[in-house]
Each structure stands twice: as structure tokens, then as C-alpha cells.
Scaffold this motif. Structure first.
Motif, PDB file in Angstrom:
ATOM      1  N   PHE A  77    -100.724 -15.956 -56.174  1.00 17.65           N
ATOM      2  CA  PHE A  77    -100.330 -16.865 -57.253  1.00 17.65           C
ATOM      3  C   PHE A  77     -99.746 -18.156 -56.685  1.00 17.65           C
ATOM      4  O   PHE A  77     -99.924 -19.234 -57.265  1.00 17.65           O
ATOM      5  N   TYR A  78     -99.064 -18.055 -55.571  1.00 19.85           N
ATOM      6  CA  TYR A  78     -98.472 -19.251 -54.965  1.00 19.85           C
ATOM      7  C   TYR A  78     -99.560 -20.199 -54.458  1.00 19.85           C
ATOM      8  O   TYR A  78     -99.488 -21.414 -54.670  1.00 19.85           O
ATOM      9  N   THR A  79    -100.556 -19.648 -53.773  1.00 17.24           N
ATOM     10  CA  THR A  79    -101.624 -20.510 -53.262  1.00 17.24           C
ATOM     11  C   THR A  79    -102.493 -21.047 -54.394  1.00 17.24           C
ATOM     12  O   THR A  79    -102.989 -22.180 -54.318  1.00 17.24           O
ATOM     13  N   ASP A  80    -102.673 -20.258 -55.459  1.00 13.60           N
ATOM     14  CA  ASP A  80    -103.470 -20.737 -56.589  1.00 13.60           C
ATOM     15  C   ASP A  80    -102.783 -21.909 -57.294  1.00 13.60           C
ATOM     16  O   ASP A  80    -103.445 -22.864 -57.725  1.00 13.60           O
ATOM     17  N   LEU A  81    -101.472 -21.827 -57.400  1.00 11.64           N
ATOM     18  CA  LEU A  81    -100.726 -22.925 -58.026  1.00 11.64           C
ATOM     19  C   LEU A  81    -100.409 -24.043 -57.040  1.00 11.64           C
ATOM     20  O   LEU A  81    -100.071 -25.155 -57.458  1.00 11.64           O
ATOM     21  N   GLY A  82    -100.493 -23.741 -55.757  1.00  5.94           N
ATOM     22  CA  GLY A  82    -100.205 -24.761 -54.757  1.00  5.94           C
ATOM     23  C   GLY A  82     -98.729 -25.034 -54.587  1.00  5.94           C
ATOM     24  O   GLY A  82     -98.333 -26.190 -54.373  1.00  5.94           O
ATOM     25  N   VAL A  83     -97.904 -23.991 -54.668  1.00  8.11           N
ATOM     26  CA  VAL A  83     -96.459 -24.144 -54.506  1.00  8.11           C
ATOM     27  C   VAL A  83     -95.993 -23.217 -53.393  1.00  8.11           C
ATOM     28  O   VAL A  83     -96.615 -22.183 -53.133  1.00  8.11           O
ATOM     29  N   PRO A  84     -94.885 -23.547 -52.719  1.00  9.97           N
ATOM     30  CA  PRO A  84     -94.364 -22.658 -51.666  1.00  9.97           C
ATOM     31  C   PRO A  84     -93.649 -21.454 -52.260  1.00  9.97           C
ATOM     32  O   PRO A  84     -93.381 -21.391 -53.462  1.00  9.97           O
ATOM     33  N   PHE A  85     -93.323 -20.498 -51.386  1.00 13.34           N
ATOM     34  CA  PHE A  85     -92.629 -19.296 -51.847  1.00 13.34           C
ATOM     35  C   PHE A  85     -91.251 -19.616 -52.418  1.00 13.34           C
ATOM     36  O   PHE A  85     -90.750 -18.890 -53.281  1.00 13.34           O
ATOM     37  N   LYS A  93     -93.440 -24.835 -63.197  1.00 10.84           N
ATOM     38  CA  LYS A  93     -93.858 -25.315 -64.512  1.00 10.84           C
ATOM     39  C   LYS A  93     -94.526 -26.683 -64.400  1.00 10.84           C
ATOM     40  O   LYS A  93     -95.558 -26.942 -65.049  1.00 10.84           O
ATOM     41  N   SER A  94     -93.963 -27.551 -63.585  1.00  9.70           N
ATOM     42  CA  SER A  94     -94.543 -28.881 -63.414  1.00  9.70           C
ATOM     43  C   SER A  94     -95.928 -28.803 -62.785  1.00  9.70           C
ATOM     44  O   SER A  94     -96.858 -29.502 -63.213  1.00  9.70           O
ATOM     45  N   PHE A  96     -97.992 -26.253 -62.924  1.00  9.15           N
ATOM     46  CA  PHE A  96     -98.926 -25.658 -63.880  1.00  9.15           C
ATOM     47  C   PHE A  96     -99.401 -26.693 -64.898  1.00  9.15           C
ATOM     48  O   PHE A  96    -100.576 -26.704 -65.281  1.00  9.15           O
ATOM     49  N   ARG A  97     -98.525 -27.553 -65.334  1.00 12.97           N
ATOM     50  CA  ARG A  97     -98.927 -28.575 -66.308  1.00 12.97           C
ATOM     51  C   ARG A  97     -99.970 -29.515 -65.717  1.00 12.97           C
ATOM     52  O   ARG A  97    -100.927 -29.897 -66.406  1.00 12.97           O
ATOM     53  N   ARG A  98     -99.795 -29.879 -64.466  1.00 17.00           N
ATOM     54  CA  ARG A  98    -100.781 -30.758 -63.842  1.00 17.00           C
ATOM     55  C   ARG A  98    -102.132 -30.054 -63.688  1.00 17.00           C
ATOM     56  O   ARG A  98    -103.187 -30.657 -63.921  1.00 17.00           O
ATOM     57  N   LEU A  99    -102.097 -28.787 -63.311  1.00 19.95           N
ATOM     58  CA  LEU A  99    -103.352 -28.045 -63.174  1.00 19.95           C
ATOM     59  C   LEU A  99    -103.993 -27.776 -64.532  1.00 19.95           C
ATOM     60  O   LEU A  99    -105.228 -27.783 -64.661  1.00 19.95           O
ATOM     61  N   ALA A 100    -103.167 -27.537 -65.549  1.00 18.03           N
ATOM     62  CA  ALA A 100    -103.703 -27.292 -66.890  1.00 18.03           C
ATOM     63  C   ALA A 100    -104.417 -28.526 -67.424  1.00 18.03           C
ATOM     64  O   ALA A 100    -105.428 -28.424 -68.135  1.00 18.03           O
ATOM     65  N   LEU A 130     -94.455 -16.013 -62.112  1.00 13.82           N
ATOM     66  CA  LEU A 130     -93.523 -16.582 -61.140  1.00 13.82           C
ATOM     67  C   LEU A 130     -92.297 -17.199 -61.789  1.00 13.82           C
ATOM     68  O   LEU A 130     -91.281 -17.411 -61.107  1.00 13.82           O
ATOM     69  N   GLN A 131     -92.355 -17.487 -63.090  1.00 14.80           N
ATOM     70  CA  GLN A 131     -91.183 -18.037 -63.768  1.00 14.80           C
ATOM     71  C   GLN A 131     -90.271 -16.950 -64.328  1.00 14.80           C
ATOM     72  O   GLN A 131     -89.150 -17.249 -64.754  1.00 14.80           O
ATOM     73  N   ASP A 132     -90.730 -15.716 -64.316  1.00 17.13           N
ATOM     74  CA  ASP A 132     -89.905 -14.589 -64.741  1.00 17.13           C
ATOM     75  C   ASP A 132     -89.357 -13.909 -63.490  1.00 17.13           C
ATOM     76  O   ASP A 132     -90.120 -13.475 -62.620  1.00 17.13           O
ATOM     77  N   ALA A 133     -88.040 -13.794 -63.381  1.00 17.37           N
ATOM     78  CA  ALA A 133     -87.417 -13.287 -62.154  1.00 17.37           C
ATOM     79  C   ALA A 133     -87.855 -11.861 -61.836  1.00 17.37           C
ATOM     80  O   ALA A 133     -88.184 -11.539 -60.684  1.00 17.37           O
ATOM     81  N   ALA A 134     -87.879 -10.989 -62.839  1.00 14.99           N
ATOM     82  CA  ALA A 134     -88.254  -9.595 -62.603  1.00 14.99           C
ATOM     83  C   ALA A 134     -89.733  -9.485 -62.225  1.00 14.99           C
ATOM     84  O   ALA A 134     -90.104  -8.757 -61.287  1.00 14.99           O
ATOM     85  N   LYS A 135     -90.584 -10.206 -62.953  1.00 21.10           N
ATOM     86  CA  LYS A 135     -92.013 -10.159 -62.648  1.00 21.10           C
ATOM     87  C   LYS A 135     -92.303 -10.771 -61.276  1.00 21.10           C
ATOM     88  O   LYS A 135     -93.170 -10.281 -60.539  1.00 21.10           O
ATOM     89  N   ARG A 136     -91.584 -11.832 -60.957  1.00 13.93           N
ATOM     90  CA  ARG A 136     -91.788 -12.466 -59.654  1.00 13.93           C
ATOM     91  C   ARG A 136     -91.386 -11.522 -58.527  1.00 13.93           C
ATOM     92  O   ARG A 136     -92.092 -11.407 -57.516  1.00 13.93           O
ATOM     93  N   PHE A 137     -90.262 -10.842 -58.693  1.00  8.65           N
ATOM     94  CA  PHE A 137     -89.817  -9.873 -57.697  1.00  8.65           C
ATOM     95  C   PHE A 137     -90.867  -8.774 -57.525  1.00  8.65           C
ATOM     96  O   PHE A 137     -91.216  -8.395 -56.398  1.00  8.65           O
TER      97      PHE A 137
END
Length: 360
Positions: A77-85, A93-94, A96-100, A130-137
Motif C-alpha cells: 500500500f505504501y508503494t502504491d500510494l508513493g509514501v514512506p513508511f 490523505k493528500s 490519495f487525493r492527487r492520485l484520485a 493506512l489512515q486507521d491506526a489498528a488497520k495499519r498496524f
């Protein structure tokens, strides 16, 4: 499926490659016309053992590279969104908006609407996870299958389901397989190390899933990758997946390379009967070669004597010259013969000078 194909490949590819490489090796190192080591001979077995060990080691390295390549190709998910860990919720969120704005189905043509919709849904799931702490963990430690765990809400829920429905059953099946294969006589070599690897990997996986921080081993690998810029960083679930695949591969490699390592590197000693049989075969071959040489020499001599056939005087003269040549150039030229003649003459002549060699 790929793991199954890898196991099938391990069953026959190393043997085929060993035979090919051994044939090429003999073609490069043995001159044309010289005998090659026969299958079953000590020299042949020694070469095959060393080549087979090399082939297994190279194939093991290839399977490690292949497993790592598959993980990098699948991405995260990190590489798909292009964000670091370490990206924050705001950064995710920012991004995702650009990719959307680029991949929303309404922004693409009708031809690519289906693909864009599927990719947009994937990006939305990645962003929400990735924006949900439990799901991200849970995602970082248990993988993308946690997205479908709708009944899990807290970190405890995800960890409990991951441990009791994924980790423990996996290692229970693995331990049972090793035990059964051991009873059947397979995988005898390195049995202790197999159990040690399995137990260590199980402890590492439980520790990686239950701790809030990444394992120290993973941090060290990611630091090394970042310093050398040679490899993207791993998430815990990626390292665990790679370790599971490599464990099976290493088990198979040990089962093949173990008996070869236990063999004595020197050629095995044959029994006395085998030695006598080999000696007898060698003497028979030598006798056959000697007989062939004798026949060839007789035939050549007959060809040389053909011009003198029927002329008794010429034949006798030729034989006398040949006898004289042999005596002068072969017998008398021998130092031992000359010394023997000198000794004989000294006994007959008292006044012979000291050190005479009998050539006067």
C-alpha cells in the motif's frame, strides 16, 4: 502454485544441470582421444559430487532472488500510494487525493473505465487502511488479507486472529510435516537445525506481530537498503512471507546437499576383489594391445623384407648388418653393458689401466 512449481523444480533440475555441466567440464578439460572417467568410478563420483553441490548452491541463490523479486513486484500500500513508511495520516490523505484526481473513473475515458475503477478502489482501500491506526498496524504485520477482516476493530482483535488463525496453524502443519517426513526416512540430515530454524522463525513471527515497533532485524535490513539504495525497504509481513518461502527451499536444499557433504571427498576404497578384477582387466587390455603391436610390427617387417624375398644372400647380408647395428648402437652404447665389459676385461688382463671401461 509458484511454491509447488519450485518444489517440482528442486526434484529434477539440479540433477539435469549437474549432468550437463559435468559433460561440458569433461569436454573442456580432457583432450580429444583421452579416456573420460566412467560413471561409477571414484573420479567420476568425486567430480559429480562437487558439481552437484555447486549447482544446488546456485539454485538456492536463484530461488532466494526469485522470491524477493515476487515480493517487490507485488508491492505494498505504501508503494502504491508513493509514501514512506513514516508517512502521517495527512500525507497519506493528500497523496490519495492527487492520485484520485488522476485515476478516478470519471477522469478517464470509457475504454479504461473498468481498469481505472478497479485501481481507484485499490487506492481507496490502501488509503483507508493506512489512515486507521489498528488497520495499519495489522496490515504492516499480517499483510493485505487483513482488509477483509471486517469483524476486527482493535489491534488486539487483529493480533488474536492473525496468531490463532494464521501463525499457529501454519507452524503446526510445518512441524507435523517435518515429523512425518522424518519417520519416513526423509530429511534426516540436519534434523536438529530444521527444528531450530522452524522454532526461531515462529518466535520471530510472533514477536513481529505483537510488538508495536518493527523487529530490530528488519530495521537493520531497511537501514542497509536505504544506505546502499539497492533495494526497497521491507514491511514485517513481507519479511515473514520471504522467510517462510526460504525455509521450505532451504529444507529441500539441505535434504539434497546434506548426504553429499557427509561423503568423503577422497575416492572411496574398493574391496580386494574389486581391485583384483580391475587389475585383471587392465592386464587383459595390455595383453591385447601388445599382441596388436606385435602383429603390426611383423606386418611392417614383412613389407620391408619383401624386396629381398627369394634372395638368400641378400637376406643374410641384411640380417648381419641389422645384427651389427643393434650391437653397436643399442647394446654397446648402454653404460651398464660397457661397465660390465670393462670389469670382465680387468679380470682377464692384469696390466689393464685403472678405470678402463672395456672400450679398447
Amino acid at each position: 502454485m509458484s511454491q509447488f512449481l519450485s518444489i517440482i523444480g528442486w526434484s529434477f533440475l539440479p540433477n539435469i544441470a549437474t549432468s550437463w555441466i559435468q559433460t561440458i567440464y569433461y569436454g573442456l578439460t580432457i583432450r580429444a582421444g583421452d579416456p573420460r572417467p566412467q560413471p561409477g568410478s571414484p573420479r567420476f563420483n568425486h567430480h559429480r559430487r562437487n558439481i552437484h553441490i555447486l549447482v544446488i548452491a546456485l539454485y538456492l541463490a536463484y530461488t532466494i532472488y526469485e522470491a524477493d523479486y515476487d515480493l517487490r513486484r507485488q508491492g505494498s500500500f505504501y508503494t502504491d500510494l508513493g509514501v514512506p513508511f513514516s508517512a502521517s495520516d495527512r500525507d497519506i490523505k493528500s497523496r490519495f487525493r492527487r492520485l484520485a484526481a488522476l485515476h478516478h473513473p470519471d477522469k478517464t475515458g470509457a475504454d479504461a473505465a473498468a481498469d481505472s475503477a478497479a485501481y481507484f478502489i485499490h487506492l481507496k482501500a490502501a488509503s483507508d487502511t493506512l489512515q486507521d491506526a489498528a488497520k495499519r498496524f495489522a496490515y504492516e504485520r499480517l499483510g493485505p488479507e487483513t482488509v477483509a477482516w471486517q469483524k476486527c476493530v482493535t489491534v488486539r482483535d487483529y493480533v488474536a486472529r492473525g496468531v490463532f488463525s494464521g501463525i499457529l496453524p501454519h507452524y503446526a502443519v510445518a512441524a507435523g510435516s517435518i515429523y512425518v517426513l522424518g519417520l519416513l526416512g526423509y530429511m534426516d540430515f540436519g534434523k536438529f537445525y530444521r527444528w531450530l530454524i522452524l522454532l526461531s522463525l515462529c518466535v520471530f513471527e510472533i514477536q513481529a506481530v505483537t510488538r508495536p515497533r518493527f523487529p530490530a532485524l528488519l530495521d537493520g535490513l531497511n537501514f542497509l537498503f536505504a544506505a546502499t539504495a539497492s533495494h526497497p525497504p521491507y514491511l514485517p509481513f513481507q519479511l515473514i512471507s520471504l522467510a517462510r518461502k526460504l525455509t521450505i527451499t532451504i529444507y529441500i536444499a539441505l535434504s539434497q546437499i546434506g548426504p553429499l557433504l557427509k561423503m568423503d571427498a577422497s575416492p572411496s576404497r574398493r574391496s580386494a576383489d574389486d581391485d583384483n578384477e580391475l587389475l585383471l582387466q587392465g592386464l587383459n587390455r595390455l595383453e591385447a594391445i601388445t599382441g596388436q603391436f606385435d602383429a603390426d610390427s611383423t606386418r611392417l617387417m614383412d613389407m620391408e623384407m619383401a624386396p629381398f624375398k627369394g634372395d638368400a644372400e641378400a637376406t643374410a647380408n641384411l640380417q648381419g648388418k641389422m645384427r651389427e647395428w643393434l650391437i653397436q648402437n643399442t647394446i654397446r652404447a648402454d653404460p651398464m653393458v660397457r661397465d660390465a665389459l670393462g670389469t670382465s676385461l680387468r679380470k682377464r688382463r692384469v696390466d689393464v689401466p685403472a678405470g678402463a671401461k672395456g672400450n679398447r
